[in-house]
Design a protein around this motif. Structure first.
Motif, PDB file in Angstrom:
ATOM      1  N   LEU A 102       4.223  -4.582  -6.541  1.00  0.00           N
ATOM      2  CA  LEU A 102       3.207  -3.559  -6.840  1.00  0.00           C
ATOM      3  C   LEU A 102       1.953  -4.197  -7.447  1.00  0.00           C
ATOM      4  O   LEU A 102       0.833  -3.822  -7.123  1.00  0.00           O
ATOM      5  N   LEU A 103       2.192  -5.200  -8.294  1.00  0.00           N
ATOM      6  CA  LEU A 103       1.044  -5.887  -8.903  1.00  0.00           C
ATOM      7  C   LEU A 103       0.269  -6.667  -7.836  1.00  0.00           C
ATOM      8  O   LEU A 103      -0.962  -6.665  -7.825  1.00  0.00           O
ATOM      9  N   ASP A 104       1.041  -7.301  -6.924  1.00  0.00           N
ATOM     10  CA  ASP A 104       0.382  -8.032  -5.820  1.00  0.00           C
ATOM     11  C   ASP A 104      -0.407  -7.062  -4.954  1.00  0.00           C
ATOM     12  O   ASP A 104      -1.509  -7.366  -4.491  1.00  0.00           O
ATOM     13  N   PHE A 105       0.180  -5.897  -4.724  1.00  0.00           N
ATOM     14  CA  PHE A 105      -0.497  -4.891  -3.898  1.00  0.00           C
ATOM     15  C   PHE A 105      -1.819  -4.492  -4.551  1.00  0.00           C
ATOM     16  O   PHE A 105      -2.842  -4.367  -3.893  1.00  0.00           O
ATOM     17  N   ASN A 106      -1.772  -4.327  -5.854  1.00  0.00           N
ATOM     18  CA  ASN A 106      -2.997  -3.966  -6.582  1.00  0.00           C
ATOM     19  C   ASN A 106      -4.062  -5.026  -6.431  1.00  0.00           C
ATOM     20  O   ASN A 106      -5.241  -4.735  -6.297  1.00  0.00           O
ATOM     21  N   LYS A 107      -3.595  -6.294  -6.435  1.00  0.00           N
ATOM     22  CA  LYS A 107      -4.548  -7.405  -6.381  1.00  0.00           C
ATOM     23  C   LYS A 107      -5.147  -7.558  -4.981  1.00  0.00           C
ATOM     24  O   LYS A 107      -6.330  -7.706  -4.814  1.00  0.00           O
ATOM     25  N   ASP A 108      -4.263  -7.477  -3.986  1.00  0.00           N
ATOM     26  CA  ASP A 108      -4.682  -7.839  -2.632  1.00  0.00           C
ATOM     27  C   ASP A 108      -5.131  -6.663  -1.789  1.00  0.00           C
ATOM     28  O   ASP A 108      -5.485  -6.836  -0.646  1.00  0.00           O
ATOM     29  N   PHE A 109      -5.083  -5.494  -2.326  1.00  0.00           N
ATOM     30  CA  PHE A 109      -5.364  -4.329  -1.503  1.00  0.00           C
ATOM     31  C   PHE A 109      -6.779  -4.361  -0.929  1.00  0.00           C
ATOM     32  O   PHE A 109      -7.748  -4.610  -1.633  1.00  0.00           O
ATOM     33  N   SER A 110      -6.821  -4.152   0.371  1.00  0.00           N
ATOM     34  CA  SER A 110      -8.128  -3.963   1.014  1.00  0.00           C
ATOM     35  C   SER A 110      -7.912  -2.990   2.172  1.00  0.00           C
ATOM     36  O   SER A 110      -6.906  -3.089   2.872  1.00  0.00           O
ATOM     37  N   PRO A 111      -8.816  -2.047   2.368  1.00  0.00           N
ATOM     38  CA  PRO A 111      -8.599  -1.063   3.430  1.00  0.00           C
ATOM     39  C   PRO A 111      -8.636  -1.703   4.811  1.00  0.00           C
ATOM     40  O   PRO A 111      -9.320  -2.708   5.017  1.00  0.00           O
TER      41      PRO A 111
ATOM     42  N   ARG B 126       3.723   6.056   2.945  1.00  0.00           N
ATOM     43  CA  ARG B 126       2.906   5.653   4.103  1.00  0.00           C
ATOM     44  C   ARG B 126       2.574   4.156   4.020  1.00  0.00           C
ATOM     45  O   ARG B 126       2.664   3.429   5.005  1.00  0.00           O
ATOM     46  N   TYR B 127       2.181   3.704   2.823  1.00  0.00           N
ATOM     47  CA  TYR B 127       1.871   2.284   2.643  1.00  0.00           C
ATOM     48  C   TYR B 127       3.084   1.429   3.008  1.00  0.00           C
ATOM     49  O   TYR B 127       2.962   0.373   3.619  1.00  0.00           O
ATOM     50  N   ILE B 128       4.268   1.919   2.624  1.00  0.00           N
ATOM     51  CA  ILE B 128       5.494   1.156   2.915  1.00  0.00           C
ATOM     52  C   ILE B 128       5.733   1.128   4.423  1.00  0.00           C
ATOM     53  O   ILE B 128       6.029   0.079   5.002  1.00  0.00           O
TER      54      ILE B 128
ATOM     55  N   GLU C 185       3.579   1.403   6.791  1.00  0.00           N
ATOM     56  CA  GLU C 185       2.565   0.582   7.451  1.00  0.00           C
ATOM     57  C   GLU C 185       2.707  -0.904   7.114  1.00  0.00           C
ATOM     58  O   GLU C 185       1.969  -1.731   7.635  1.00  0.00           O
ATOM     59  N   GLY C 186       3.618  -1.204   6.211  1.00  0.00           N
ATOM     60  CA  GLY C 186       3.849  -2.606   5.842  1.00  0.00           C
ATOM     61  C   GLY C 186       2.845  -3.150   4.849  1.00  0.00           C
ATOM     62  O   GLY C 186       2.795  -4.356   4.603  1.00  0.00           O
ATOM     63  N   ARG C 187       2.050  -2.259   4.268  1.00  0.00           N
ATOM     64  CA  ARG C 187       1.043  -2.734   3.314  1.00  0.00           C
ATOM     65  C   ARG C 187       1.639  -2.951   1.928  1.00  0.00           C
ATOM     66  O   ARG C 187       1.106  -3.696   1.118  1.00  0.00           O
ATOM     67  N   LEU C 188       2.711  -2.258   1.670  1.00  0.00           N
ATOM     68  CA  LEU C 188       3.398  -2.420   0.393  1.00  0.00           C
ATOM     69  C   LEU C 188       4.863  -2.755   0.677  1.00  0.00           C
ATOM     70  O   LEU C 188       5.523  -2.023   1.431  1.00  0.00           O
ATOM     71  N   LYS C 189       5.333  -3.851   0.102  1.00  0.00           N
ATOM     72  CA  LYS C 189       6.712  -4.273   0.382  1.00  0.00           C
ATOM     73  C   LYS C 189       7.680  -3.499  -0.516  1.00  0.00           C
ATOM     74  O   LYS C 189       7.395  -3.260  -1.685  1.00  0.00           O
ATOM     75  N   ALA C 190       8.813  -3.122   0.073  1.00  0.00           N
ATOM     76  CA  ALA C 190       9.806  -2.373  -0.689  1.00  0.00           C
ATOM     77  C   ALA C 190      11.193  -2.791  -0.228  1.00  0.00           C
ATOM     78  O   ALA C 190      11.354  -3.407   0.824  1.00  0.00           O
ATOM     79  N   ILE C 191      12.176  -2.449  -1.026  1.00  0.00           N
ATOM     80  CA  ILE C 191      13.559  -2.745  -0.642  1.00  0.00           C
ATOM     81  C   ILE C 191      14.349  -1.436  -0.687  1.00  0.00           C
ATOM     82  O   ILE C 191      13.878  -0.445  -1.261  1.00  0.00           O
ATOM     83  N   LYS C 192      15.500  -1.464  -0.073  1.00  0.00           N
ATOM     84  CA  LYS C 192      16.363  -0.275  -0.108  1.00  0.00           C
ATOM     85  C   LYS C 192      17.600  -0.589  -0.936  1.00  0.00           C
ATOM     86  O   LYS C 192      18.276  -1.596  -0.697  1.00  0.00           O
ATOM     87  N   VAL C 193      17.878   0.259  -1.889  1.00  0.00           N
ATOM     88  CA  VAL C 193      19.076   0.092  -2.714  1.00  0.00           C
ATOM     89  C   VAL C 193      19.898   1.377  -2.581  1.00  0.00           C
ATOM     90  O   VAL C 193      19.446   2.450  -3.000  1.00  0.00           O
TER      91      VAL C 193
END
Lengths: 141, 93
Positions: B46-55, B23-25, B27-35
């Motif tokens: 993931l580390l950036d997501f942990n740092k910057d996460f805000s609801p 869901r986060y992916i 919604e664009g809140r967590l960046k991911a790639i497709k392989v």
């Protein structure tokens, strides 16, 4: 007896029938609006519906009455919904995915806006497509 | 090369359900790639997501929005002044 919501979405045909006394459904429309007033319903419409009604009054009745209609709508107690980008995208998606080709973009947008605000009854004299479980509003007689 | 994580591994690290990660992916809140058709998340993202996460503040939520102080229709509404004000010349249905 089931408890019905007091939220109704007004379509363009409802407004037009109220204004045009030569309209087949003029008496019906007047009765519906009287009922909404007596029962203190919360009425909703959107800016696209208002524009469509304005254009129809402008073309079929008179430009001055169309202007009066706009003035009245913005002064009155009908809640006007202003769609956002997401609403337009959802309406387009609904329009593309719906089987019937008779669904118009305006109807699709109306269904999306009503659905997103939890409005399940639509007051219209046109055919209502079965979207999001919405139904046409009928007077409980 | 940077370490890549799959959805389950990311979910394990964040201690949430894998569907939450998806869901986060979406919604664009967590960046991911497709392989090769599979979702992979860069460790740094993931580390950036942990740092910057805000609801998301409630005002930005799209679904089931309510109009504040919805007006109630009554018999004094100016719309009644328009009742039968015009008559079209064409036969309308």
């Amino acid at each position: 007896m089931t408890l019905q919501s007091k939220k109704v979405y007004i379509a363009s045909s409802g407004f037009y029938a109220l204004v045009d006394r030569a309209h087949q459904k003029y008496e019906h429309a007047a009765a519906f609006f009287r009922y909404f007033g007596i029962e203190n319903y919360t009425l909703y419409t959107d800016i696209l519906t208002i524009n469509n009604t304005y254009n129809r009054i402008y073309q079929e009745i008179s430009p001055s009455l169309a202007k009066d209609f706009l003035r009245t709508i913005f002064l009155g107690n009908i809640n006007i919904i202003y769609p956002e980008e997401g609403d337009f995208k959802a309406a387009l998606k609904t329009l593309v995915n719906y089987q019937s080709t008779e669904l118009t973009f305006g109807q699709s947008l109306m269904a999306v806006l009503a659905n997103r605000r939890g409005i399940s009854q639509i007051f219209t004299f046109d055919y209502l497509h079965q979207l999001f479980g919405q139904t046409t509003f009928y007077l409980p007689i | 090369m940077e370490n890549l994580l799959n959805v389950n591994q990311a979910a394990f690290i964040l201690k949430v359900h894998p569907l939450t990660i998806r869901r986060y992916i979406n919604e664009g809140r967590l960046k991911a790639i497709k392989v090769g058709g599979n979702i992979r998340i860069k460790e740094s993202q993931l580390l950036d997501f942990n740092k910057d996460f805000s609801p998301i503040p409630p005002a930005q939520r799209i679904f089931k929005r309510k109009i504040p102080n919805a007006k109630v229709f009554n018999l004094d509404d100016p719309l009644f002044r328009l009742k039968g004000r015009g008559a079209s010349l064409t036969l309308s249905s």
